[in-house]
Design a protein around this motif. Structure first.
Motif, PDB file in Angstrom:
ATOM      1  N   TYR A  47       3.538  -2.973  -0.118  1.00 18.22           N
ATOM      2  CA  TYR A  47       4.013  -3.873   0.530  1.00 18.22           C
ATOM      3  C   TYR A  47       5.208  -4.641  -0.144  1.00 18.22           C
ATOM      4  O   TYR A  47       6.158  -4.961   0.444  1.00 18.22           O
ATOM      5  CB  TYR A  47       3.026  -4.639   1.113  1.00 18.22           C
ATOM      6  N   ALA A  51       9.131  -4.947   0.703  1.00 15.87           N
ATOM      7  CA  ALA A  51       9.835  -6.314   0.830  1.00 15.87           C
ATOM      8  C   ALA A  51      10.959  -6.532  -0.045  1.00 15.87           C
ATOM      9  O   ALA A  51      12.069  -7.011   0.306  1.00 15.87           O
ATOM     10  CB  ALA A  51       8.794  -7.360   0.896  1.00 15.87           C
ATOM     11  N   PHE A  80      -2.768  -4.116   5.345  1.00 18.41           N
ATOM     12  CA  PHE A  80      -1.207  -4.264   5.746  1.00 18.41           C
ATOM     13  C   PHE A  80      -1.394  -5.295   7.128  1.00 18.41           C
ATOM     14  O   PHE A  80      -0.498  -6.232   7.433  1.00 18.41           O
ATOM     15  CB  PHE A  80      -0.692  -3.166   6.266  1.00 18.41           C
ATOM     16  N   SER A  84       0.160  -9.133   6.730  1.00 16.02           N
ATOM     17  CA  SER A  84       1.522  -9.104   7.658  1.00 16.02           C
ATOM     18  C   SER A  84       1.103  -9.921   8.973  1.00 16.02           C
ATOM     19  O   SER A  84       2.016 -10.040   9.987  1.00 16.02           O
ATOM     20  CB  SER A  84       2.060  -7.966   8.142  1.00 16.02           C
ATOM     21  N   GLU A  93      -0.948  -5.056  15.916  1.00 14.65           N
ATOM     22  CA  GLU A  93      -1.926  -4.714  14.623  1.00 14.65           C
ATOM     23  C   GLU A  93      -3.287  -4.155  14.962  1.00 14.65           C
ATOM     24  O   GLU A  93      -3.933  -3.283  14.354  1.00 14.65           O
ATOM     25  CB  GLU A  93      -1.865  -5.785  13.612  1.00 14.65           C
ATOM     26  N   PHE A 128       7.596  -1.806  10.341  1.00 12.29           N
ATOM     27  CA  PHE A 128       7.546  -3.429  10.300  1.00 12.29           C
ATOM     28  C   PHE A 128       8.977  -3.800  10.758  1.00 12.29           C
ATOM     29  O   PHE A 128      10.022  -3.288  10.587  1.00 12.29           O
ATOM     30  CB  PHE A 128       7.253  -3.583   8.741  1.00 12.29           C
ATOM     31  N   TYR A 132       8.643  -8.436   7.828  1.00 12.98           N
ATOM     32  CA  TYR A 132       7.452  -7.403   7.336  1.00 12.98           C
ATOM     33  C   TYR A 132       6.296  -7.643   7.783  1.00 12.98           C
ATOM     34  O   TYR A 132       4.986  -7.536   7.338  1.00 12.98           O
ATOM     35  CB  TYR A 132       7.621  -7.707   5.779  1.00 12.98           C
ATOM     36  N   GLN A 133       6.307  -7.692   9.045  1.00  9.94           N
ATOM     37  CA  GLN A 133       5.065  -7.945   9.894  1.00  9.94           C
ATOM     38  C   GLN A 133       5.130  -6.422  10.689  1.00  9.94           C
ATOM     39  O   GLN A 133       5.896  -5.959  11.308  1.00  9.94           O
ATOM     40  CB  GLN A 133       5.150  -9.013  11.020  1.00  9.94           C
TER      41      GLN A 133
END
Length: 149
Positions: A47, A51, A80, A84, A93, A128, A132-133
């Protein structure tokens, strides 16, 4: 070809209190090597590299029947989704996490080591946004053993 971190995990065949939200938050933001080896440390590094370098990352979960591959992949997805999380995309999600049991419902078979062993290989791509979501996922399933379905 560069191969990064390798984690060897052993299936204890019982639930351990090392996968809850408190442990996720403990690994979130940590540098590799600052904490004990854990699937969450591998997920955090992927992750963070995504980023930092704005490049796709891959986590390969491998092992023999009953090794805990499906569970490890599920813990990674949950990591994740947790790190996020934002209120605007929580539903996406939840759908990503909820999709995995559907693939497990069909095509599993009993083996000497696992009562519910999957006959499929799975490739899950998690998408993402710029923050970064998680915004979506795509799961491809490959039938590995037709004779045991």
């Amino acid at each position: 070809l560069f191969v990064g971190i390798i984690l060897v995990a052993i299936n204890p065949y019982k639930q351990l209190p090392i996968y809850g939200d408190a442990i996720i938050h403990a690994y979130s933001g940590q540098n590799m090597g600052d904490m004990d080896p854990h699937i969450f440390a591998v997920a955090e590094e992927a992750y963070k590299q995504m980023a930092r370098n704005n490049k796709n990352q891959s986590i390969i979960v491998s092992g023999e029947s009953g090794a805990g591959k499906t569970v490890s992949a599920r813990y990674t997805m949950r990591y994740f989704a947790t790190v996020s999380k934002s209120s605007s995309n929580a539903h996406v999600e939840d759908k990503v996490l909820a999709s995995n049991p559907i693939t497990e419902a069909v095509g599993n078979a009993k083996t000497t080591r696992n009562d519910n062993s999957s006959r499929f290989g799975k490739y899950t791509e998690i998408s993402f946004d710029q923050s970064y979501q998680i915004i979506g996922a795509n799961m491809r399933t490959y039938l590995l053993e037709k004779s045991r379905v």
